[in-house]
Motif scaffolding. Structure first.
Motif, PDB file in Angstrom:
ATOM      1  N   GLN A   1       0.838  -1.196   0.000  1.00 25.60           N
ATOM      2  CA  GLN A   1       0.000   0.000   0.000  1.00 25.60           C
ATOM      3  C   GLN A   1       0.874   1.247   0.000  1.00 25.60           C
ATOM      4  N   GLY A   2       0.259   2.401  -0.185  1.00 25.78           N
ATOM      5  CA  GLY A   2       0.989   3.658  -0.066  1.00 25.78           C
ATOM      6  C   GLY A   2       1.370   3.876   1.390  1.00 25.78           C
TER       7      GLY A   2
ATOM      8  N   THR B   1       6.504   5.001  -0.695  1.00 24.31           N
ATOM      9  CA  THR B   1       6.258   6.433  -0.886  1.00 24.31           C
ATOM     10  C   THR B   1       5.993   6.743  -2.363  1.00 24.31           C
ATOM     11  N   ASP B   2       5.462   7.933  -2.608  1.00 27.68           N
ATOM     12  CA  ASP B   2       5.194   8.355  -3.987  1.00 27.68           C
ATOM     13  C   ASP B   2       6.451   8.342  -4.850  1.00 27.68           C
TER      14      ASP B   2
ATOM     15  N   GLU C   1      -3.521   9.201   1.477  1.00 27.30           N
ATOM     16  CA  GLU C   1      -2.903   9.989   0.409  1.00 27.30           C
ATOM     17  C   GLU C   1      -1.803   9.183  -0.260  1.00 27.30           C
ATOM     18  N   THR C   2      -1.950   8.950  -1.549  1.00 30.49           N
ATOM     19  CA  THR C   2      -0.902   8.303  -2.332  1.00 30.49           C
ATOM     20  C   THR C   2      -1.103   8.676  -3.785  1.00 30.49           C
TER      21      THR C   2
ATOM     22  N   ALA D   1       3.704   0.387  -7.471  1.00 31.16           N
ATOM     23  CA  ALA D   1       3.887   0.340  -6.014  1.00 31.16           C
ATOM     24  C   ALA D   1       4.396  -1.030  -5.578  1.00 31.16           C
TER      25      ALA D   1
ATOM     26  N   GLY E   1       4.704  -0.555   2.992  1.00 28.72           N
ATOM     27  CA  GLY E   1       4.195   0.748   2.558  1.00 28.72           C
ATOM     28  C   GLY E   1       5.264   1.458   1.740  1.00 28.72           C
TER      29      GLY E   1
ATOM     30  N   LYS F   1      -5.919   4.459  -3.098  1.00 26.51           N
ATOM     31  CA  LYS F   1      -6.269   5.555  -2.194  1.00 26.51           C
ATOM     32  C   LYS F   1      -7.513   5.183  -1.389  1.00 26.51           C
TER      33      LYS F   1
ATOM     34  N   ASN G   1      -2.544   3.311   4.311  1.00 28.13           N
ATOM     35  CA  ASN G   1      -2.082   1.958   4.658  1.00 28.13           C
ATOM     36  C   ASN G   1      -2.901   1.223   5.725  1.00 28.13           C
TER      37      ASN G   1
ATOM     38  N   SER H   1      -0.360   2.367  -9.413  1.00 27.27           N
ATOM     39  CA  SER H   1      -0.760   1.436  -8.357  1.00 27.27           C
ATOM     40  C   SER H   1      -0.037   0.105  -8.481  1.00 27.27           C
TER      41      SER H   1
ATOM     42  N   ASN I   1       1.193   6.420   3.126  1.00 27.49           N
ATOM     43  CA  ASN I   1       0.186   7.224   3.825  1.00 27.49           C
ATOM     44  C   ASN I   1      -1.248   6.852   3.463  1.00 27.49           C
TER      45      ASN I   1
END
Ligand code: ZN
Length: 408
Positions: A267-268, A322-323, A292-293, A347, A320, A299, A272, A344, A270
């Motif tokens: 997951q992102g 990051t962008d 937020e991702t 990631a 997790g 998202k 998660n 996605s 932020n």
């Protein structure tokens, strides 16, 4: 044509069995339902066939005349040697789900769901999404001759609705549609009340436990090349991860494979809820306040326990990312492997790199990554303006420009 071995649905919490083709959660305890089969009579071949429906013995019962298919499934499964070397793993395999008919893995679920809607005599299918699920549901509804209604978030960009609108569904924008699970559920329930002859086509097990049966065929296809040690799965609601694990489990129970992969939920950093629950060894996925991702399809601020339990049972873990890790992975796999995948999906690639760096997986292991959707769905162009690309007006200029590019 299918469902020969289907024995009904069973609650993943209270274990109560239901023989009918239910939608929604367990009427008794509210738990997520899952399809069960009598494996004794199952005949499946892992030889590449025409579509995922070759595994119809292990899919819900759909009659041939109601089958809505675009030959989904059997997406490419390719080894990524160059990218694998870059991040330091021996065997890295990519499942290119973006090559399904509408461009994502959701086609497998949509084929099952829209076929069932047709079989149940529904007039149309509705769902809430502005991404892959909406494209899949509207595309398959068009294919099946059913009407379609899509609820989208109010700020959905036209570019995102472009593909969906080509399938010509009715589209309604909704404020704060995905702000939390309760709001989403209320909107979907309200549509169901106004359109009682329509099928709720929200592709998530708490609404449609049978739809994810299509998704599990990803595992059957992967197994034809061997069982990986790890499977990295981009995870929002959790259906993909749960379904892929279920697919491997069924092959294990059938005696076709003798090991199971460890499932890794991605997951992102932020966004998660599931990774947070795994990291803290929680019994349930709890909502996080903000999500937020850059990875649009990930998202979400909520999740479900079926995926949480699948990761735990498999001995896996959560990651997790990051962008910036996501964007780097997206560019690297495109330039090194010729694979253009959506943020996605990228990631999950970023998560393999991070897991290696943190020593969570071994460099000599085999990892499979589910690349859920094509890059055309969701990407940031790598140059800000076309003005940055050299322009020539005549053949005379070509030699000089090429020499300059290659510093000849
Ligand atoms: Zn139950």
């Amino acid at each position: 044509m299918s469902g020969k071995s289907y024995t009904g649905l069973q609650c993943t919490v209270c274990r109560k069995r239901y023989s009918e083709l239910l939608v929604g959660v367990c009427p008794s305890c509210g738990g997520i339902l899952t399809a069960t089969y009598d494996l004794g009579g199952v005949m499946i071949s892992l030889q590449r066939g025409r579509s995922m429906w070759q595994f119809s013995d292990l899919l819900p019962p759909v009659s041939l005349e109601c089958l809505v298919s675009l030959d989904e499934g059997w997406s490419p499964y390719v080894k990524a040697n160059t990218y694998g070397r870059l991040i330091g793993i021996r065997d890295l395999w990519l499942k290119l789900e973006g090559q399904n008919p509408t461009g994502s893995f959701k086609d497998r679920a949509a084929s099952v769901l829209v076929s069932l809607a047709k079989q149940w005599g529904k007039l149309g299918v509705f769902t809430a999404s502005s991404g892959n699920a909406a494209a899949a549901i509207s595309g398959y509804s068009a294919r099946g001759g059913l009407k379609c209604l899509i609820l989208v978030r109010e700020d959905s960009p036209a570019s995102k609705l472009g593909q969906i609108s080509m399938y010509n569904p009715y589209i309604v924008r909704v404020k704060n549609l995905f702000s939390n699970k309760r709001t989403l559920t209320e909107f979907l329930e309200r549509v169901g009340e106004v359109l009682p002859d329509w099928q709720n086509g929200f592709l998530w097990a708490p609404f449609n436990p049978l739809a994810l049966e299509g998704i599990k065929t990803i595992s059957y296809e992967i197994t034809s090349t061997g069982t990986p040690d790890y499977v990295f799965v981009p995870t929002a609601g959790g259906d993909l991860l749960y379904a892929v694990y279920k697919g491997f489990r069924e092959l294990y129970d059938l005696g076709i494979v003798n090991s199971l992969p460890k499932m890794v939920a991605v997951q992102g950093a932020n966004a998660n809820p599931l990774v947070h629950a795994l990291d803290n060894n929680l019994e349930h996925v709890v909502e996080v306040e903000h999500a937020e991702t850059i990875a649009g399809a990930l998202k979400v601020n909520f999740g479900a326990d079926h995926a949480l339990n699948a990761v735990k049972q498999s001995g896996g873990f959560g990651v997790g990312v990051t962008d910036s890790e996501i964007l780097e992975a997206q560019r690297d796999v495109a330039k090194m492997e010729g694979v253009f995948t959506e943020t996605s999906s990228a990631a999950a690639l970023a998560a393999v790199k991070r897991a290696l760096a943190e020593g969570k997986i071994e460099p000599d292991s085999t990892a499979a990554v589910i690349l859920t959707g094509t890059g055309f769905k969701d990407y940031t162009p790598s140059f800000a303006s076309v003005e940055q690309i050299p322009l020539i007006q005549s053949t005379h200029e070509l030699g000089g420009v090429v020499k300059e590019i290659f510093r000849l």
